[in-house]
Design a protein around this motif. Structure first.
Motif, mmCIF file in Angstrom:
data_model
loop_
_atom_site.group_PDB
_atom_site.id
_atom_site.type_symbol
_atom_site.label_atom_id
_atom_site.label_comp_id
_atom_site.label_asym_id
_atom_site.label_seq_id
_atom_site.Cartn_x
_atom_site.Cartn_y
_atom_site.Cartn_z
ATOM 1 N N ALA A 1 -3.273 2.274 4.345
ATOM 2 C CA ALA A 1 -1.962 1.860 4.866
ATOM 3 C C ALA A 1 -1.849 2.171 6.357
ATOM 4 O O ALA A 1 -1.415 1.327 7.149
ATOM 5 N N LYS A 2 -2.265 3.379 6.733
ATOM 6 C CA LYS A 2 -2.184 3.761 8.152
ATOM 7 C C LYS A 2 -3.130 2.908 8.990
ATOM 8 O O LYS A 2 -2.764 2.415 10.053
ATOM 9 N N ASN A 3 -4.353 2.708 8.500
ATOM 10 C CA ASN A 3 -5.343 1.907 9.206
ATOM 11 C C ASN A 3 -4.869 0.453 9.345
ATOM 12 O O ASN A 3 -4.981 -0.154 10.414
ATOM 13 N N GLN A 4 -4.326 -0.099 8.260
ATOM 14 C CA GLN A 4 -3.827 -1.478 8.263
ATOM 15 C C GLN A 4 -2.672 -1.621 9.260
ATOM 16 O O GLN A 4 -2.571 -2.616 9.961
ATOM 17 N N SER A 5 -1.811 -0.617 9.316
ATOM 18 C CA SER A 5 -0.671 -0.652 10.238
ATOM 19 C C SER A 5 -1.142 -0.652 11.695
ATOM 20 O O SER A 5 -0.669 -1.454 12.514
ATOM 21 N N GLU A 6 -2.074 0.226 12.018
ATOM 22 C CA GLU A 6 -2.611 0.300 13.385
ATOM 23 C C GLU A 6 -3.336 -0.984 13.752
ATOM 24 O O GLU A 6 -3.183 -1.514 14.855
ATOM 25 N N GLU B 1 -5.438 11.984 -6.797
ATOM 26 C CA GLU B 1 -5.302 12.550 -5.440
ATOM 27 C C GLU B 1 -6.245 11.840 -4.467
ATOM 28 O O GLU B 1 -5.873 11.543 -3.330
ATOM 29 N N ASN B 2 -7.464 11.557 -4.912
ATOM 30 C CA ASN B 2 -8.420 10.823 -4.068
ATOM 31 C C ASN B 2 -7.920 9.404 -3.803
ATOM 32 O O ASN B 2 -8.015 8.888 -2.685
ATOM 33 N N GLU B 3 -7.384 8.791 -4.863
ATOM 34 C CA GLU B 3 -6.845 7.433 -4.719
ATOM 35 C C GLU B 3 -5.649 7.425 -3.758
ATOM 36 O O GLU B 3 -5.501 6.521 -2.945
ATOM 37 N N LEU B 4 -4.817 8.467 -3.854
ATOM 38 C CA LEU B 4 -3.669 8.596 -2.941
ATOM 39 C C LEU B 4 -4.143 8.726 -1.493
ATOM 40 O O LEU B 4 -3.624 8.044 -0.590
ATOM 41 N N ALA B 5 -5.124 9.591 -1.270
ATOM 42 C CA ALA B 5 -5.639 9.789 0.089
ATOM 43 C C ALA B 5 -6.218 8.491 0.641
ATOM 44 O O ALA B 5 -5.967 8.116 1.805
ATOM 45 N N GLU B 6 -6.970 7.787 -0.198
ATOM 46 C CA GLU B 6 -7.583 6.519 0.226
ATOM 47 C C GLU B 6 -6.515 5.457 0.507
ATOM 48 O O GLU B 6 -6.586 4.728 1.501
ATOM 49 N N THR B 7 -5.506 5.381 -0.340
ATOM 50 C CA THR B 7 -4.426 4.402 -0.167
ATOM 51 C C THR B 7 -3.621 4.706 1.099
ATOM 52 O O THR B 7 -3.292 3.789 1.865
ATOM 53 N N ALA B 8 -3.296 5.967 1.319
ATOM 54 C CA ALA B 8 -2.550 6.356 2.521
ATOM 55 C C ALA B 8 -3.360 6.039 3.778
ATOM 56 O O ALA B 8 -2.821 5.540 4.779
ATOM 57 N N PHE B 9 -4.674 6.292 3.718
ATOM 58 C CA PHE B 9 -5.546 5.979 4.851
ATOM 59 C C PHE B 9 -5.570 4.474 5.117
ATOM 60 O O PHE B 9 -5.463 4.028 6.249
ATOM 61 N N LEU C 1 0.835 -1.205 0.000
ATOM 62 C CA LEU C 1 0.000 0.000 0.000
ATOM 63 C C LEU C 1 0.873 1.260 0.000
ATOM 64 O O LEU C 1 0.564 2.234 -0.716
ATOM 65 N N GLU C 2 1.958 1.243 0.764
ATOM 66 C CA GLU C 2 2.857 2.403 0.807
ATOM 67 C C GLU C 2 3.547 2.613 -0.537
ATOM 68 O O GLU C 2 3.739 3.753 -0.979
ATOM 69 N N GLU C 3 3.928 1.512 -1.186
ATOM 70 C CA GLU C 3 4.547 1.609 -2.524
ATOM 71 C C GLU C 3 3.555 2.194 -3.527
ATOM 72 O O GLU C 3 3.923 3.033 -4.371
ATOM 73 N N LYS C 4 2.316 1.759 -3.439
ATOM 74 C CA LYS C 4 1.276 2.287 -4.328
ATOM 75 C C LYS C 4 1.108 3.791 -4.096
ATOM 76 O O LYS C 4 1.002 4.574 -5.055
#
Length: 193
Positions: A106-111, A96-104, A71-74
């Motif tokens: 990744a962060k959610n998956q990590s937590e 930009e929307n896809e980036l925001a969703e992907t970053a979210f 997800l971070e690579e994406k």
């Protein structure tokens, strides 16, 4: 006559007390009060089930880490791609929307991974500890121990301040034990049968 009765009463009381003390000493002499010691961290490190549980959690965490890394690579590829498009364009907004969703994600998956891996590790450790406690109890009963205490060497590594050093000192219950009374290896052997 009164004096004789007093002597007889004193003699009877003294005989009774001596008899009681003799009986108590005889019982204490027959009671074998064996004490043993175990090093719990050592048992955890040598117990095969503890190693298996730890390895299982490590592998699951590794899988979760791979998912997060993808997800971070994406997200990084999207960050590189976005500046190639004109500001305000439909494709740039979509990226930009896809980036925001992907970053979210990744962060959610990590937590989520941290939380559930910690939970699994805690539950596994608790299960293993119960196995160890039962094995210690079984060993103690089978070998006539009245008491088995947990011991560990003083290890101040990682203590950053005097309060942490004091806490590590306060946690030690036994300061000296005869090495011949250490039954750690026997308990590990019983657990790994």
């Amino acid at each position: 006559m009164r004096q004789h009765i007093s002597y007889i009463i004193i003699l009877l009381l003294t005989s009774f007390i001596v008899l009681q003390l003799t009986n108590n000493n005889h019982v204490e002499a027959q009671t074998n009060f064996k004490i043993g010691f175990v090093d719990i961290p050592e048992i955890f490190s040598q117990y095969s089930k503890a190693k298996e549980e730890k390895e299982k959690v490590r592998q699951q965490y590794q899988q979760e880490t791979l998912t997060i890394k993808k997800l971070e690579e994406k997200a990084n590829k999207l960050k590189e791609k976005i500046p190639l498009y004109r500001a305000g364009s439909d494709i740039r907004q979509r990226l930009e929307n896809e980036l925001a969703e992907t970053a979210f994600k990744a962060k959610n998956q990590s937590e989520r991974a941290k939380y559930f891996m910690a939970l699994k590790l805690r539950n596994g450790t608790e299960t293993v500890y119960h196995d160890i406690a039962k094995a210690i109890e079984k060993y103690a009963k089978e070998n006539g121990f009245a008491l088995i205490l947990k011991v560990e060497e003083a290890d101040f590594f990682g203590a950053q301040d005097p309060a942490q050093v004091k806490q590590k000192i306060d946690m030690r219950n036994v300061l000296y034990w005869k090495q011949a009374l250490d039954v750690t290896k026997q308990v590990v052997k019983l657990l790994n049968k």
